[in-house]
Design an enzyme around this catalytic site. Structure first.
Site, PDB file in Angstrom:
ATOM      1  N   GLU A   1       0.870  -1.094   0.116  1.00 38.74           N
ATOM      2  CA  GLU A   1      -0.067  -0.114  -0.053  1.00 38.74           C
ATOM      3  C   GLU A   1       0.943   1.272  -0.012  1.00 38.74           C
ATOM      4  O   GLU A   1       0.643   2.263  -0.591  1.00 38.74           O
ATOM      5  CB  GLU A   1      -0.951  -0.010   1.172  1.00 38.74           C
ATOM      6  CG  GLU A   1      -1.951   1.105   1.266  1.00 38.74           C
ATOM      7  CD  GLU A   1      -3.275   1.130   2.153  1.00 38.74           C
ATOM      8  OE1 GLU A   1      -3.356  -0.211   2.424  1.00 38.74           O
ATOM      9  OE2 GLU A   1      -3.581   2.003   2.240  1.00 38.74           O
TER      10      GLU A   1
ATOM     11  N   GLU B   1       1.985   1.678  -3.322  1.00 35.66           N
ATOM     12  CA  GLU B   1       0.815   2.315  -4.214  1.00 35.66           C
ATOM     13  C   GLU B   1       0.560   3.781  -3.945  1.00 35.66           C
ATOM     14  O   GLU B   1       0.223   4.339  -5.120  1.00 35.66           O
ATOM     15  CB  GLU B   1      -0.498   1.421  -3.826  1.00 35.66           C
ATOM     16  CG  GLU B   1      -1.630   1.598  -4.634  1.00 35.66           C
ATOM     17  CD  GLU B   1      -2.916   0.738  -3.953  1.00 35.66           C
ATOM     18  OE1 GLU B   1      -2.650   0.246  -3.041  1.00 35.66           O
ATOM     19  OE2 GLU B   1      -3.969   0.984  -4.591  1.00 35.66           O
TER      20      GLU B   1
ATOM     21  N   CYS C   1      -8.022  -1.885   4.452  1.00 33.64           N
ATOM     22  CA  CYS C   1      -7.857  -2.954   5.071  1.00 33.64           C
ATOM     23  C   CYS C   1      -9.099  -3.431   6.063  1.00 33.64           C
ATOM     24  O   CYS C   1      -9.202  -4.392   6.726  1.00 33.64           O
ATOM     25  CB  CYS C   1      -6.635  -2.875   5.973  1.00 33.64           C
ATOM     26  SG  CYS C   1      -6.249  -1.275   6.753  1.00 33.64           S
TER      27      CYS C   1
ATOM     28  N   SER D   1      -7.595   1.700  -1.814  1.00 41.18           N
ATOM     29  CA  SER D   1      -6.260   0.938  -2.067  1.00 41.18           C
ATOM     30  C   SER D   1      -6.727  -0.437  -2.599  1.00 41.18           C
ATOM     31  O   SER D   1      -7.458  -1.000  -2.279  1.00 41.18           O
ATOM     32  CB  SER D   1      -5.316   0.673  -0.936  1.00 41.18           C
ATOM     33  OG  SER D   1      -4.428  -0.390  -0.996  1.00 41.18           O
TER      34      SER D   1
ATOM     35  N   LYS E   1     -14.784  -9.185   9.210  1.00 41.27           N
ATOM     36  CA  LYS E   1     -14.037 -10.142   8.294  1.00 41.27           C
ATOM     37  C   LYS E   1     -14.595 -11.518   7.924  1.00 41.27           C
ATOM     38  O   LYS E   1     -14.197 -12.203   7.192  1.00 41.27           O
ATOM     39  CB  LYS E   1     -12.671 -10.397   9.482  1.00 41.27           C
ATOM     40  CG  LYS E   1     -11.895  -9.180   9.846  1.00 41.27           C
ATOM     41  CD  LYS E   1     -10.892  -9.020   8.516  1.00 41.27           C
ATOM     42  CE  LYS E   1     -10.042  -7.753   8.768  1.00 41.27           C
ATOM     43  NZ  LYS E   1      -9.502  -7.143   7.541  1.00 41.27           N
TER      44      LYS E   1
ATOM     45  N   GLU F   1     -15.546 -10.618   4.767  1.00 40.94           N
ATOM     46  CA  GLU F   1     -14.457 -10.461   3.654  1.00 40.94           C
ATOM     47  C   GLU F   1     -14.049 -11.929   3.188  1.00 40.94           C
ATOM     48  O   GLU F   1     -13.780 -11.920   2.281  1.00 40.94           O
ATOM     49  CB  GLU F   1     -13.302  -9.516   4.563  1.00 40.94           C
ATOM     50  CG  GLU F   1     -11.969  -9.717   3.802  1.00 40.94           C
ATOM     51  CD  GLU F   1     -10.749  -8.949   4.416  1.00 40.94           C
ATOM     52  OE1 GLU F   1     -11.383  -8.033   5.270  1.00 40.94           O
ATOM     53  OE2 GLU F   1      -9.840  -9.410   4.119  1.00 40.94           O
TER      54      GLU F   1
ATOM     55  N   GLU G   1     -14.390 -12.205  -4.904  1.00 41.47           N
ATOM     56  CA  GLU G   1     -12.901 -12.130  -5.691  1.00 41.47           C
ATOM     57  C   GLU G   1     -11.714 -12.674  -4.822  1.00 41.47           C
ATOM     58  O   GLU G   1     -10.954 -13.198  -5.561  1.00 41.47           O
ATOM     59  CB  GLU G   1     -12.727 -10.598  -5.165  1.00 41.47           C
ATOM     60  CG  GLU G   1     -13.596  -9.459  -6.121  1.00 41.47           C
ATOM     61  CD  GLU G   1     -14.925  -9.176  -4.905  1.00 41.47           C
ATOM     62  OE1 GLU G   1     -14.793  -9.768  -3.683  1.00 41.47           O
ATOM     63  OE2 GLU G   1     -15.610  -8.555  -5.268  1.00 41.47           O
TER      64      GLU G   1
ATOM     65  N   CYS H   1      -9.436  -1.307  15.318  1.00 41.46           N
ATOM     66  CA  CYS H   1     -10.126  -2.563  15.384  1.00 41.46           C
ATOM     67  C   CYS H   1     -10.242  -3.162  16.991  1.00 41.46           C
ATOM     68  O   CYS H   1     -10.505  -3.855  17.459  1.00 41.46           O
ATOM     69  CB  CYS H   1      -8.857  -3.627  14.979  1.00 41.46           C
ATOM     70  SG  CYS H   1      -8.693  -3.060  13.375  1.00 41.46           S
TER      71      CYS H   1
END
Lengths: 568, 163
Positions: free
Chosen positions: A279, A282, A299, A319, A358, A361, A366, A498
């Site tokens: 990242e 990037e 994230c 990102s 999560k 996710e 994907e 978190c």
């Protein structure tokens, strides 16, 4: 201005806008509450906090009644105690009596209130409500029959997250907190952040458990089961075993996971360093090319889903780097499998996450399409249950190190677990790569929106950190209108990041989250290696396997894409 | 079979066109939620799911919030309603003078329960607390017409008028 009142014969001086509940707290009197939550607006629906006005004999809901000068309050008169117990019994009369098998057993505020108020029987009986359980989605489980209509979830979702996925519907006895047309929560614009689950005082909203799935993998001899723990877990899991809030228990955590039977104990912190490498590079590319700025972190899976629903026009600013959890699993299923000479379907990757999103996710198309997904995600709370199930004395466990190859982390990775951490960690690497100079501590706060200006050579990078999705929306509206000065935006769906995640120990309060965040920041300060690009395991990984950040292999394994979702 | 997506989208647009038109009279402010719901119900006869979703987008409210308001008020209906609404008074005076029997007779005639709608969407039947015409007890209203001093025997004739 302050005023003076008397509570249980003790004089107390408080600000004139204080409530009776706050005044009582000041003199050490803890009035029971249920709908009240210190971090949300006042509501006054449950009437479990009633106290008696000694002058008038009136019963007042202490959480919403402002103090007045000369007021005389009794919190423990027979009238007040009886009323509190009666009000609670009325709530219990329409609450399923299945505490022993409830997900919330042992951490339920309603159960605690019943105990504290001395409820030994429920004197009322009558019609009860029976609603269908919504456990269709991967993240959350909702049981409206256990709901006491305190409205905490409705408030947190509206006030903190600006999503309003849940709402009071119907009225009177038919009132129920649910979604539009009772659609499954997974099929609407819910971000899966789980803040509703952290404020729910009963078992009406909990995470969708993966515990039995994980036990199943551990018991399967054909599986090589590895575990990764997210950065914030080491700062929160100790709380459930009587340890001080914010205690860092990294080595005990590794020891406990070892005893549960995992073949290797790894850390998502390692992958957080990897995320920074990708990242950070990037961002440099975008910043130097002035393309798709501001760069927005990706994230946090709650935030990503919120963006897909509400700001699909800004998806290209996200990102493309996968989250640390998903990077870890991608590396485990390629590099680790190769190094260990394992069959691909032999490996089973478990994530211990602070987060209910999560679990969503993990199941993103994907990731599944590329076979790089995490196989099971359990929250901190679920891990605690597993540790308790096998009877480990966690607080007194002798610690052990995380395993080599994917277990080393830097201070930069540790602060991923709290708000501002991702930005600070990224910019440490960015600045050093571009100028060779070190970045000083940013010392960003934990709440609301924080800003920083970072000098990198002759240029200034404008950074913003948003805590909670309604703050994120505020910043993104500016970006959308073209009025934003920011180059780098970090978004954490949960306030405090978190450490305040939807899978963390409950009941959650800002005070508690603050201590957890400070624990991680101190951990970073004490680390010898504090920059991601100095993590020896990361350097080795690029050297032996990945090549360059953003290179062919890195791009294939460590980057992903997002999609527009309906705004239901 | 050929893909029908294009048609679906077109049908949806046609369906929502009257709503879009009535929304032109409003600013996108939360305070207009109830007036908009009332207008939309006037237009569609009830509040279909797609209509509520569209209203939530227009007002920048969540779908759940709009649904919460629509289900709170008994004036709003989320299911299709009959062309003709029959309201049977259950107030004290009507009760004393046999309102219950009138309701039973209408149920039998139409083959629906209280609150129900006939399959042909011709009639919706509702019992109400009091319509304020006690002197005419037992009384019913069909749409805006009042029919008073009823006996069960008169019911079929009245229903026939609206068929």
């Amino acid at each position: 201005m302050t005023i003076t009142l008397t509570i249980d014969d003790q004089e107390v001086e408080v600000k004139e806008d204080a409530t009776i509940l706050e005044a009582a707290k000041k003199v050490g009197i803890d009035i029971p509450t249920l709908c009240y939550h210190p971090d949300l607006t006042e509501f006054g629906s449950c009437r479990v906090c009633v106290v008696e006005n000694e002058e008038s004999g009136d019963l007042l809901a202490s959480c919403v009644t402002p103090v007045s000068d000369g007021m005389e309050i009794s919190t423990n008169s027979a009238k007040a105690r009886t009323a509190r117990r009666t009000n609670l019994e009325l709530l219990l009369a329409n609450h399923p009596n299945e505490c022993l098998t409830c997900d919330q057993n042992g951490m339920c505020e309603l159960q605690d209130a019943a105990y504290n108020l001395g409820v030994t029987e429920v004197s009322f009986s009558g019609e009860t409500t029976d609603y269908e359980v919504d456990d269709v989605g991967p993240s959350l489980k909702r049981e409206p029959s256990k709901c006491i209509l305190c409205g905490r979830c409705v408030r947190v979702c509206e006030e903190v997250q600006g999503v309003s996925a849940l709402e009071f519907t119907e009225r009177g006895f038919d009132s129920v907190v649910t979604t539009a047309f009772d659609m499954p929560q997974s099929e609407i614009n819910c971000a899966n952040c789980g803040q509703c689950a952290t404020v729910c005082p009963t078992g009406a909203i909990t995470e969708k458990s993966c515990v039995s799935k994980v036990w199943g993998a551990l018991e399967n001899e054909d599986k090589h089961v590895i575990v990764q723990t997210a950065p914030s877990i080491q700062a929160t899991v100790g709380e459930e075993f009587g340890m001080e809030e914010g205690s860092i228990v990294t080595e005990k955590l590794a020891a406990a996971l070892d005893k549960l039977g995992f073949d290797k104990i790894f850390s998502t912190d390692f992958a957080a360093d990897l995320t920074i490498m990708e990242e950070g590079n990037e961002f440099i590319k975008r910043f130097q090319g002035d393309k798709h700025l501001p760069h927005i972190t990706s994230c946090c899976p709650g935030w990503v889903k919120f963006c897909e629903h509400n700001y699909p026009d800004l998806i290209e600013n996200l990102s493309s780097a996968k989250s640390p959890m998903s990077m870890f699993s991608a590396i485990a299923k390629s590099y680790y499998v190769e190094e260990m000479d394992l069959d691909e379907d032999e490996l089973y990757v478990v994530g211990v996450m602070p987060c209910t999103a999560k679990k969503f996710e993990m199941n993103r198309d994907e990731l599944i399409e590329t076979g790089s997904e995490t196989d099971a995600v359990i929250t901190t709370r679920e891990l605690v249950r597993m540790i308790k199930e096998v009877g480990l004395d966690f607080a007194n466990l002798e610690g052990r190190e995380y395993d080599d190859m994917m277990g080393t982390s830097t201070g930069a990775a540790n602060i991923f677990g709290t708000t501002g951490g991702v930005a600070e960690a990224s910019l440490r690497t960015v600045k050093e790569k571009l100028t060779g100079e070190s970045l000083g501590r940013l010392n960003l706060g934990f709440e609301g929106i924080n800003e920083a200006e970072i000098e990198i050579g002759d240029e200034t990078v404008n950074v913003a950190i948003a805590n909670g999705l309604s703050n994120a929306a505020e910043i993104l509206d500016e970006v959308r209108e073209g009025n934003s000065k920011y180059d780098f935006i970090e978004v954490m769906a949960c306030p405090y990041g978190c450490v305040g995640g939807g899978g963390q120990p409950v009941p959650a309060t800002d005070e508690r989250k603050q201590k957890r965040g400070e624990g991680l920041k101190n951990m970073d300060g004490a680390k010898t290696i504090r920059k991601s690009h100095e993590n020896p395991e990361i350097l080795k990984l690029y050297d032996e396997f990945l090549g360059e950040p953003l290179g062919g292999e890195s791009h294939h394994l460590l980057h992903t894409r997002y999609k527009e979702r309906e705004r239901n | 079979m050929a893909c029908q997506c294009g048609n679906e989208e077109q049908n949806r647009e046609e369906f929502l066109a009257p709503l879009r038109e009535l929304l032109e009279d409003y600013e996108s402010k939360e305070k207009y939620l109830i007036p908009i719901l009332q207008d939309a119900q006037e237009e569609y006869g009830y509040l279909p799911k797609d209509v509520l979703r569209e209203i939530s987008g227009f007002l920048n409210l969540s779908f759940s919030q709009v649904y919460g308001v629509a289900t709170f008020y008994s004036q709003f209906h989320l299911e299709p309603r009959g062309e003709n609404i029959i309201r049977v008074c259950m107030g004290t005076a009507c009760h004393v003078r046999g309102g219950e029997k009138i309701l039973e007779k209408i149920k039998d005639e139409l083959g629906i329960e209280d609150g129900g709608t006939t399959d042909d969407l011709h009639f919706t039947l509702e019992s109400v607390a009091c319509i304020g015409a006690c002197g005419l007890a037992p009384v019913i209203m069909v749409n805006d017409d009042t029919h008073g001093r009823l006996t069960p025997e008169q019911v079929p004739e009245i229903i026939e008028e609206y068929k």
